[in-house]
Scaffold this motif. Sequence first.
Motif, PDB file in Angstrom:
ATOM      1  N   ASN A 262       0.812  -1.219   0.000  1.00 21.00           N
ATOM      2  CA  ASN A 262       0.000   0.000   0.000  1.00 21.00           C
ATOM      3  C   ASN A 262       0.841   1.262   0.000  1.00 21.00           C
ATOM      4  N   ILE A 263       2.099   1.106  -0.349  1.00 19.46           N
ATOM      5  CA  ILE A 263       3.035   2.232  -0.257  1.00 19.46           C
ATOM      6  C   ILE A 263       2.640   3.338  -1.240  1.00 19.46           C
ATOM      7  N   THR A 264       2.836   4.591  -0.794  1.00 20.07           N
ATOM      8  CA  THR A 264       2.606   5.718  -1.707  1.00 20.07           C
ATOM      9  C   THR A 264       3.779   6.674  -1.616  1.00 20.07           C
ATOM     10  N   GLY A 265       3.912   7.550  -2.601  1.00 20.48           N
ATOM     11  CA  GLY A 265       4.997   8.541  -2.620  1.00 20.48           C
ATOM     12  C   GLY A 265       5.636   8.584  -3.988  1.00 20.48           C
ATOM     13  N   VAL A 266       6.045   9.788  -4.422  1.00 21.06           N
ATOM     14  CA  VAL A 266       6.623   9.930  -5.763  1.00 21.06           C
ATOM     15  C   VAL A 266       8.011   9.301  -5.847  1.00 21.06           C
ATOM     16  N   TRP A 267       8.609   9.051  -4.684  1.00 16.09           N
ATOM     17  CA  TRP A 267       9.975   8.518  -4.683  1.00 16.09           C
ATOM     18  C   TRP A 267       9.995   7.003  -4.828  1.00 16.09           C
ATOM     19  N   VAL A 268       8.809   6.378  -4.830  1.00 17.91           N
ATOM     20  CA  VAL A 268       8.787   4.921  -4.794  1.00 17.91           C
ATOM     21  C   VAL A 268       9.400   4.307  -6.062  1.00 17.91           C
ATOM     22  N   TRP A 269       8.915   4.731  -7.249  1.00 14.19           N
ATOM     23  CA  TRP A 269       9.445   4.086  -8.451  1.00 14.19           C
ATOM     24  C   TRP A 269      10.911   4.396  -8.701  1.00 14.19           C
ATOM     25  N   PRO A 270      11.366   5.668  -8.417  1.00 14.07           N
ATOM     26  CA  PRO A 270      12.815   5.873  -8.594  1.00 14.07           C
ATOM     27  C   PRO A 270      13.636   4.974  -7.667  1.00 14.07           C
ATOM     28  N   LEU A 271      13.147   4.812  -6.428  1.00 17.99           N
ATOM     29  CA  LEU A 271      13.868   3.964  -5.479  1.00 17.99           C
ATOM     30  C   LEU A 271      13.902   2.521  -5.979  1.00 17.99           C
ATOM     31  N   MET A 272      12.777   2.088  -6.553  1.00 18.33           N
ATOM     32  CA  MET A 272      12.721   0.719  -7.074  1.00 18.33           C
ATOM     33  C   MET A 272      13.734   0.520  -8.207  1.00 18.33           C
ATOM     34  N   LEU A 273      13.820   1.513  -9.099  1.00 17.66           N
ATOM     35  CA  LEU A 273      14.786   1.399 -10.194  1.00 17.66           C
ATOM     36  C   LEU A 273      16.206   1.298  -9.654  1.00 17.66           C
ATOM     37  N   LEU A 274      16.494   2.135  -8.650  1.00 14.98           N
ATOM     38  CA  LEU A 274      17.820   2.134  -8.054  1.00 14.98           C
ATOM     39  C   LEU A 274      18.108   0.781  -7.420  1.00 14.98           C
ATOM     40  N   LEU A 275      17.126   0.295  -6.689  1.00 17.51           N
ATOM     41  CA  LEU A 275      17.285  -1.004  -6.022  1.00 17.51           C
ATOM     42  C   LEU A 275      17.505  -2.110  -7.057  1.00 17.51           C
ATOM     43  N   GLY A 276      16.743  -2.034  -8.142  1.00 18.06           N
ATOM     44  CA  GLY A 276      16.888  -3.022  -9.208  1.00 18.06           C
ATOM     45  C   GLY A 276      18.285  -3.003  -9.810  1.00 18.06           C
ATOM     46  N   ALA A 277      18.779  -1.778 -10.059  1.00 18.75           N
ATOM     47  CA  ALA A 277      20.123  -1.643 -10.619  1.00 18.75           C
ATOM     48  C   ALA A 277      21.138  -2.269  -9.676  1.00 18.75           C
ATOM     49  N   LEU A 278      20.944  -2.031  -8.363  1.00 20.51           N
ATOM     50  CA  LEU A 278      21.867  -2.615  -7.389  1.00 20.51           C
ATOM     51  C   LEU A 278      21.778  -4.137  -7.397  1.00 20.51           C
ATOM     52  N   GLY A 279      20.553  -4.645  -7.599  1.00 15.90           N
ATOM     53  CA  GLY A 279      20.375  -6.095  -7.653  1.00 15.90           C
ATOM     54  C   GLY A 279      21.177  -6.710  -8.790  1.00 15.90           C
ATOM     55  N   GLY A 280      21.075  -6.096  -9.986  1.00 14.90           N
ATOM     56  CA  GLY A 280      21.836  -6.598 -11.128  1.00 14.90           C
ATOM     57  C   GLY A 280      23.323  -6.508 -10.869  1.00 14.90           C
ATOM     58  N   LEU A 281      23.729  -5.409 -10.254  1.00 13.18           N
ATOM     59  CA  LEU A 281      25.131  -5.183  -9.939  1.00 13.18           C
ATOM     60  C   LEU A 281      25.651  -6.260  -8.981  1.00 13.18           C
TER      61      LEU A 281
END
Lengths: 365, 503
Positions: free
Chosen positions: A116-135
């Motif tokens: 149920n998370i909300t906030g404009v920062w959610v998707w940018p954070l997800m992208l960053l987290l994803g990039a870290l995952g691949g890394l």
Amino acid sequence: MGLALSKLPRLVRRERASMPMMLIAPFAALGLAVLTNLVLYGMLGKNPLIVLHAMLIEPFLSMYSFSEVLLKASPLLLIAQGLAIGFRAKVFNIGAEGQFVLGAIFASAIPVWYPNITGVWVWPLMLLLGALGGLCWASITAFWRVRLNANEILVSLMLSFVAIQVLNYLLLGPWKDPMGFNFPQSVMFPLDAMVPTLIPGTRVNVSLLLALALSVVAWFFVQRSFAGYKLEVGGLAPRAARYAGFSQSKAIWISLLIGGFAAGLAGAAEVAGPVGQLQRSISTGYGYAAIIVAYLGGLHPIGIVLSSFLMATLYIGGDNAMVTAGLPIAAVHVFQGSLLLAYLILATFVRNRLEWPTPHGEQGA
Amino acid sequence: MTTPLLSLRGVSKSYGQVHANTAVDLDVAPNAIHAILGENGAGKSTLMKLIYGVESPDEGEIFWQGEKRRIASPSEARKLGIGMVFQHFSLFETLTVVENVSLVVPGTKKELTDKIIQFGEEFGLKVDPLSHVHSLSVGERQRVEIIRCLMADPKLLILDEPTSVLPPQSVELLFETLRRLAERGVSILFISHKLEEIRSICTHATILRSGHVTGNVSPRDFDTHELAKMMIGRDMPETIPAKPMPRGLKQLELANLTHIMEDPFAVSLHDVSLQVREGEILGIAGVSGNGQSELAELISGETVLPPSEGERIVMMGQDVSTLNAAARRKLGFAFVPEDRLGQGAVPELSLTKNSLLTAHSKGLIKRGMVNLSKATRFTNECIEAYDVRTPGPEAEAGALSGGNLQKFIVGREIMLEPKLLFVNQPTWGVDIGASAAIRKRLIELRNQGCAILVISEEIEELFELSDHIQVLNQGRLSPRFKTSEIQPEDIGRHMISSAEDVA
């Protein structure tokens, strides 16, 4: 014993590869692949012209299908730019597929744990987290290559299969949507966990801009940065790199981390974009197709932009061809494969020429 | 005049755009020791390949004992009576001498063994027929090659740069052999670019310059300076004297360095000690393959010592044993490696990008980005100051000739204003004009107070350059000799381990 071999022509490196030839090669490869495949379609009993129309023309006939091309292009572009940097340094990361999957998994952690998370920062954070995952996933390969000189081609490729099993485990177990009728997929992501769309009414999203922006960054990195120069020297002449004191381990780390980062980012953008949830089928072979894209683009950032759009067209066109001409999906893969093969052959002749043995040259010194 | 044994008339050979030989005329008389003199790339090797049937000429005719012939292959050449000893030997190291001979010469082992001993006595080619080739010195291996050629009873023997691998004493022995062969009716074609040697042994000399014959002389009638002028087509650059320098700081010191190689084919270094001070050139002599590349790797930092081995290599007063090449360069170290293509320069990259390889520290990088205009300026300066013949800084390094690329690399390293410069084989494969220019630069740099270490196979070069000389032999370094107080023969004695080559 060597008699038969000595009659065959040898490949001799050209003093200089011609620039126009280098530019023509990808297009010639496309032509060659089209021709070969038309013959194959004919043998399958399909009308080659209808298939060709469906594959290469239809994707541009409607706004919707063109937007789908753009949608497919962005992960290919992202991954290929990352891979090309490594390939230029002769670090062969073949496991972008696994890094893509890990990126998708890492990005999904937020909406799965906080539905149920909300906030404009959610998707940018997800992208960053994803990039870290691949890394992180790519760093496993880098570690063993540097530590034990374990071949990065094998390790990264094998890790892709491991990554898919990790995905399976999560979707069949802890991350399965409790309301999902036992389907192996996660919850649907909330709106704030989705990358915003770019063109209303289509699925094209901000990740396309991101991919284009990172292409510019890649260009600067390759053409102008000292780090990129060091990687290039390491790939072209490892002994010169040693002589200059450029660390080979560093080159391996940087190459793999960049490749993993970009692939992870693409994976995150895929779950948070067109897919909208974590599924078993999040990747349709982007990680492998991107290898073709990277080489077809001449491992050059600008070339890769073009080749990623070409490959995306083939994806969409292939889907069309399956529907309109009843082509099997294998035919689409054959087309991709023959395209790479044709390009690699042509690229070899751009760099080399054939030399026939002279009638009495065999017995020399 | 008697009929020449071998005559070439108007022989030409091109490889694509490159004219390796243009309208070459050559007459080799019976019993002659005939020199083919020329710089690297003058077309000597191509000419020999044409005579030995490895290549066929595009134009022109070859006469053997007055008869026109087409020599289509080396085996035909051998049938005519032409033998060739290549610069790089083709012997099997794990076989004995007689086994190696029996691979190409028919006959029982007993017959061959007897013949090898007989040749040995007759021509001064002493070698034990039953010893394994890997245990032989370079000089002995060369004798095996010559014996193998002599077994076919040749009338003409071609030797490609035979002395380039030999210590001075062995050179004398080889010359003695060649004189005896000539007396017994074997003509010798002797390829070389060493003028003194040619004057001492050859009766005729044909001089090649960029594929053309520029002289047919009796070498004893000219001094080396005149011969050099014929060879390079202009005057040699003047040498500058090394000016006396005050005793400066120690910039490089190795104290009892022992480094055991894991690779069985590499040479381990034992107890190596040397020091180089400011304003001094130290030369390391020795036949290559005695630990030169291993020593070079350790000094350059391409191989780093494990931390446990303690303080063994000191540069500019600092222990650098565990520092890599880049870190040593930061202290003021510069290095010209043995291999130009692939080590000292990246063949596929432009000269500007090759400047960056080591000169990036000269302000060519700003915040991680390459400053292209500065890098181009640096490259242009280098090209101008060091007379590098190239279309411009955008030319690929691989397109430059060996001598020009070496001038570029030496220039690049000197422009780093090093405190310690290490040059491995400064003029290997470099033509005589460029060699002289490079040596001049090194002495200039020394006179400015730089400490310089030079490894070279060419003793004359070391005598011209060095203040002191040490000899590397089987991984051990001789004591230090003052160049002014020693003769090349003394150095030669240290270059060969046991008495085998001096005999």
